[in-house]
Motif scaffolding. Sequence first.
Motif, short mmCIF file in Angstrom:
data_model
loop_
_atom_site.label_atom_id
_atom_site.label_comp_id
_atom_site.label_asym_id
_atom_site.label_seq_id
_atom_site.Cartn_x
_atom_site.Cartn_y
_atom_site.Cartn_z
N HIS A 183 43.36 40.71 49.08
CA HIS A 183 44.10 39.50 48.68
C HIS A 183 42.82 38.44 48.65
O HIS A 183 42.82 37.58 48.01
CB HIS A 183 45.09 39.05 50.08
N PHE A 184 42.03 38.68 49.48
CA PHE A 184 40.66 37.80 49.60
C PHE A 184 40.01 37.91 48.29
O PHE A 184 39.61 36.76 47.51
CB PHE A 184 39.84 37.92 50.81
N GLU A 185 39.90 39.28 47.86
CA GLU A 185 38.99 39.34 46.63
C GLU A 185 39.71 38.70 45.32
O GLU A 185 39.04 38.02 44.55
CB GLU A 185 38.81 40.81 46.40
N GLY A 199 39.84 48.59 40.70
CA GLY A 199 39.11 47.98 39.72
C GLY A 199 39.70 46.48 39.37
O GLY A 199 40.95 46.21 39.53
N ILE A 200 39.04 45.55 39.13
CA ILE A 200 39.35 44.06 38.68
C ILE A 200 39.24 44.00 37.39
O ILE A 200 38.16 44.05 36.72
CB ILE A 200 38.62 43.21 39.84
N HIS A 201 40.38 43.05 36.77
CA HIS A 201 40.53 42.91 35.34
C HIS A 201 40.81 41.10 35.46
O HIS A 201 41.78 40.87 35.71
CB HIS A 201 41.42 43.57 34.81
N MET A 210 43.68 40.66 37.80
CA MET A 210 44.62 41.80 38.41
C MET A 210 43.84 42.83 38.84
O MET A 210 42.69 43.03 38.51
CB MET A 210 45.44 42.10 37.11
N ALA A 211 44.41 43.69 39.81
CA ALA A 211 43.81 44.55 40.31
C ALA A 211 44.52 46.00 39.92
O ALA A 211 45.77 46.16 39.82
CB ALA A 211 43.84 44.68 42.03
N GLU A 253 33.65 42.16 52.87
CA GLU A 253 35.03 42.09 52.44
C GLU A 253 35.27 42.68 50.91
O GLU A 253 36.01 43.38 50.52
CB GLU A 253 35.51 40.80 52.64
N ARG A 254 34.30 42.15 50.31
CA ARG A 254 34.21 42.49 48.59
C ARG A 254 34.02 44.06 48.43
O ARG A 254 34.74 44.42 47.67
CB ARG A 254 33.20 41.66 48.15
N ARG A 255 33.19 44.52 49.29
CA ARG A 255 32.98 45.95 49.12
C ARG A 255 34.02 46.87 49.56
O ARG A 255 34.48 47.63 49.06
CB ARG A 255 31.75 46.24 49.97
N ASP A 256 34.84 46.25 50.66
CA ASP A 256 36.09 47.13 51.32
C ASP A 256 37.15 46.92 50.46
O ASP A 256 38.12 47.79 50.27
CB ASP A 256 36.17 46.78 52.78
N ALA A 257 37.49 45.78 49.69
CA ALA A 257 38.41 45.54 49.19
C ALA A 257 38.69 46.62 47.82
O ALA A 257 39.62 46.82 47.48
CB ALA A 257 38.38 43.89 48.60
#
Length: 388
Positions: A306-308, A217-219, A271-272, A207-211
């Motif tokens: 959403h999960f990530e 990118g996550i900030h 934030m994504a 899930e983390r990989r697919d997200a």
Amino acid sequence: MTTPTDITLEAVSSVRQIAAQDWDACAHPEGSATNPFLSYAFFAALEESGSATARTGWLARHLIARSHERILGIVPCYLKNHSQGEYVFDHNWADAFMRAGGAYYPKLQVSVPFTPVTGPRLLVRADADQEGTREALIAGMIGLCGQLGVSSVHVTFAPEDEWKLLAQHGFLQRTDQQYHWRNENYASFDDFLATLASRHRKAIRRERRDALANGIGIHVLTGSEITEDAWDAFYAFYMETGSRKWGRPYLNRAFYTQIAETMADDIVLIMAKREGRWIAGAINFKGSDTLYGRHWGAIEHHPFLHFEVCYYQAIDYAIRHGLTSVEAGAQGEHKIARGYLPQLTRSAHYIADPSLRRAVRDYLVHERDYVEHASRELTEAGPFRKTT
């Protein structure tokens, strides 16, 4: 009005009628864990932004206990003409009482508006007589109920000790559950994953990989890192998701503007971003030992994002900063597979009408049994490896 302990009680119609230092001394007495939702800054933002006001059905009636003009304790309290934004549902009680010819509204709500987070509701400063002040505040709530001629007083998301104390004064006990993650001194996210059964561990890694598969990118932003651009984007996400969930979101842009000025260091905005623009985000508030997840929203929808953003990044942050828990808000059994296990929440209800009180009391006996049984079953079905 006065109590036998010579404490004077007063109800005020705005947090601004209480000095910030007095409110915070009661909300966060020396030596206690800090909860950002109990702070003067949070209540001031709710009320001054117009999010929690008489116009929206939240008329402040904060109860103050004084001795010789010194504030010893406070109960955050609102006079309400509806049951929205509370997360402890009493609509059926209201409907039944009204069908029987009673008037359920207005009622008194002791809570933090729009915030399903457990924390003290009888706020008493450290150097006050704890027992005497709490007894006076409880007597004041019951007295205010009678003075205003309202149907009931509802103390929601109370800690267990207050819940038991309120029961001694005739409040009915109610339970529900949320899903919280606990930090067992993990050194890293992989350390946490190692405690899970193999299939759950593999599922979370996937899930983390697919997200993030679509160039996302996550900030993680806090304090001065949260720019006005990020706030604007997050509010757009909140409005989009809130409109679908509630019809009309509870919090307005002015609320976020104010907490950005007064509480920035208590906020963790996850934030994504994709192709140079923000596409999703979640707001968290940080206490002394807990990260509280509150709202999420998105303008693009990607598998598992959403999960990530809401769950895995929160766990990552808690581990890195040595926090003991993450509270992920109300509802959502899907959180269990991601390491968030059931946790009881508690509320206490003073019902003035004897007939309604009997009916609610009988209902709550069965509801408490159900919640306890469901919580036990869900915990046993959790993702962690079974030990023999």
